[in-house]
Design an enzyme around this catalytic site. Structure first.
Site, mmCIF file in Angstrom:
data_model
loop_
_atom_site.group_PDB
_atom_site.id
_atom_site.type_symbol
_atom_site.label_atom_id
_atom_site.label_comp_id
_atom_site.label_asym_id
_atom_site.label_seq_id
_atom_site.Cartn_x
_atom_site.Cartn_y
_atom_site.Cartn_z
ATOM 1 N N TYR A 163 0.909 -1.233 -0.091
ATOM 2 C CA TYR A 163 0.046 0.203 0.056
ATOM 3 C C TYR A 163 0.747 1.288 -0.092
ATOM 4 C CZ TYR A 163 -4.260 2.669 1.389
ATOM 5 O OH TYR A 163 -5.183 3.607 1.466
ATOM 6 N N SER A 164 1.853 1.336 -1.173
ATOM 7 C CA SER A 164 2.724 2.362 -1.129
ATOM 8 C C SER A 164 3.252 2.536 -2.638
ATOM 9 C CB SER A 164 3.821 2.369 -0.035
ATOM 10 O OG SER A 164 4.470 0.944 -0.301
ATOM 11 N N GLY A 201 6.213 0.354 10.712
ATOM 12 C CA GLY A 201 5.250 0.769 9.924
ATOM 13 C C GLY A 201 5.295 -0.642 8.951
ATOM 14 N N LEU A 223 0.891 -0.188 14.392
ATOM 15 C CA LEU A 223 -0.252 -0.016 15.371
ATOM 16 C C LEU A 223 -1.494 -0.552 14.808
ATOM 17 C CD1 LEU A 223 0.377 3.735 16.480
ATOM 18 C CD2 LEU A 223 0.939 1.652 17.666
ATOM 19 N N GLU A 226 -5.194 -5.452 12.468
ATOM 20 C CA GLU A 226 -5.601 -6.310 11.352
ATOM 21 C C GLU A 226 -4.302 -6.513 10.362
ATOM 22 O OE1 GLU A 226 -8.650 -6.751 9.392
ATOM 23 O OE2 GLU A 226 -9.386 -7.096 11.627
ATOM 24 N N GLN A 227 -3.279 -5.206 10.182
ATOM 25 C CA GLN A 227 -2.176 -5.738 9.359
ATOM 26 C C GLN A 227 -1.409 -6.812 10.211
ATOM 27 O OE1 GLN A 227 -0.435 -1.733 8.765
ATOM 28 N NE2 GLN A 227 -1.422 -1.646 6.943
ATOM 29 N N CYS A 392 -5.342 11.818 -4.872
ATOM 30 C CA CYS A 392 -3.951 11.620 -4.666
ATOM 31 C C CYS A 392 -3.396 11.415 -6.018
ATOM 32 C CB CYS A 392 -3.947 10.414 -3.982
ATOM 33 S SG CYS A 392 -4.354 10.466 -1.925
#
Length: 412
Positions: A163-164, A201, A223, A226-227, A392
């Site tokens: 997701y980047s 992260g 944090l 879910e991830q 974006c």
């Protein structure tokens, strides 16, 4: 200020989307906003179509305003936040949404005359105190986005669950481009067999997995519950669970290890830190870095003058997508790292690759709208995320924002 229900309020959940379901009632502000908007679009390569067939402009993509009164009321009351909320509510639309938003993004620095830019600090809402990136505030902010649903993200991300921004080459294969981005950071920071890696992260674990496949040992912190759950499962499926440790932890809570980490990696994380905590983040990198080690960051960036003008602005993205964030500039990052004793020694900018990444995400997201709805997300969420991804993409396509990989080490 009083409000009235939006013309489409029967289709918008006012409990979930209160400021989208209700239209501000302020005739004076709406009239002023209409006059300013029409003056602005006169000098843009943009066509604006109104009910009844009236069209202004002769070139460029077409913005169709279905409910002018509601559109201008939102614009007058809440500026760019109102502009986004009017799209969420269906007050306006466009066949080429990215094209329309790119026109605005290309002129973002001058939509408000430069001599009036300083008024930003007095106009518009301030960020809620609850969104400040304290340890608890950061947990709440991350939860609001990344814990929406692993299944949601899996619907539109590539198979690497990255997701980047990808880093494309001639092959244009999406997953290969995501791996190319990751591998460039791993190469630049010297990750190999025996390397001790700290990742700040986690995402859904692809970087940690690729580092572990090289023989590195990885501690990754996130944090997002879910991830973390999915990252651990994916590491086990990849056969590297013994070399990947994913902990539910804030970067400020990382325990020191003897000798530190040879490589510290953080992909598109600093944008969520918040300016007040940049020094703490940089000090954390320096404190956990082993002698001779390297830090590899990937970050969305904006020009330094734009950061100066917008750093205190509360935006639509803050309100609906990424609470508490701030996109830094490269000079700002270099300065904060420098004060922590770190110096940038390598830089790659690839903003157009992010525009392509977002184009692919949005195309897949929209192609799977039925699957998104089946997960329990309503029609307003679908419009919100379509707008977010297009917004974006337009920013990167216009060059208003960029993305950079920065590699740094201790100042010698």
């Amino acid at each position: 200020m009083t409000t009235v229900l939006s013309p489409v309020a029967d289709r918008i959940d006012p409990g979930r989307w209160p400021d989208v379901a209700a239209t501000p009632r302020s005739r004076t502000r709406g009239v002023v906003a209409a006059a300013v908007f029409r003056r602005i679009v006169e000098r843009l390569p943009l066509r604006v179509a109104y009910p009844g067939g009236a069209v202004t402009g002769s070139t460029g993509p077409t913005m169709r305003i279905h409910r002018p009164q509601a559109f201008f009321a939102r614009l007058g009351a809440d500026g760019l936040i109102g502009f986004g909320e009017s799209y969420q509510a269906g007050d306006w639309d466009a066949d080429d949404l990215v094209g329309v938003l790119t026109v605005f993004a290309q002129q973002m620095g001058t939509l408000v005359p430069p001599r009036l830019q300083w008024l930003r600090r007095f106009h518009g809402p301030r960020a809620p105190r609850a969104e400040r990136n304290t340890v608890e505030g950061s947990r709440r902010n991350i939860h609001r986005h990344y814990d929406l649903s692993n299944d949601l993200f899996a619907l539109f991300l590539d198979e690497s669950m990255s997701y980047s921004s990808a880093l494309f080459d001639r092959s244009q294969d999406f997953t290969l481009a995501q791996h190319r981005k990751i591998d460039r950071l791993l190469d630049a920071t010297g990750v190999r067999s025996g390397t001790r890696v700290l990742e700040i992260g986690t995402g859904w674990g692809e970087l940690a997995i690729r580092a572990a496949r090289r023989g590195a040992r990885v501690l990754s912190v996130t944090l997002s519950t879910e991830q973390r759950s999915l990252a651990l499962r994916r590491a086990a499926e990849a056969g590297v669970a013994d070399r990947v440790d994913v902990r539910l932890r804030d970067y400020r809570e990382i325990e020191p290890v003897a000798g530190g980490y040879d490589a510290i990696l953080s992909v598109e994380m600093i944008e969520a830190v918040g300016e007040a905590y940049w020094p703490t983040y940089a000090a954390t990198l320096e404190r956990h870095l082993a002698p001779g080690g390297s830090v590899g960051l990937q970050t969305i960036t904006m020009a330094d003058d734009r950061l100066a003008e917008t750093r205190n602005t509360y935006t639509w993205i803050h309100k609906y997508v990424f609470p508490g964030g701030l996109v830094p500039s490269v000079p700002a990052i270099e300065a904060v790292l420098g004060r922590a004793g770190l110096a940038v020694r390598d830089r790659l900018d690839f903003g157009l690759d992010y525009a392509e990444t977002l184009r692919r995400w949005r195309a897949t997201f929209n192609a799977r709208r039925g699957d998104v709805a089946a997960l329990g997300f309503d029609a307003t969420f679908l419009r919100t995320w379509n707008f977010y991804l297009a917004y974006c993409e337009a920013g990167f396509a216009a060059g208003y924002i960029d993305v950079s990989q920065l590699v740094s080490g201790r100042v010698k």
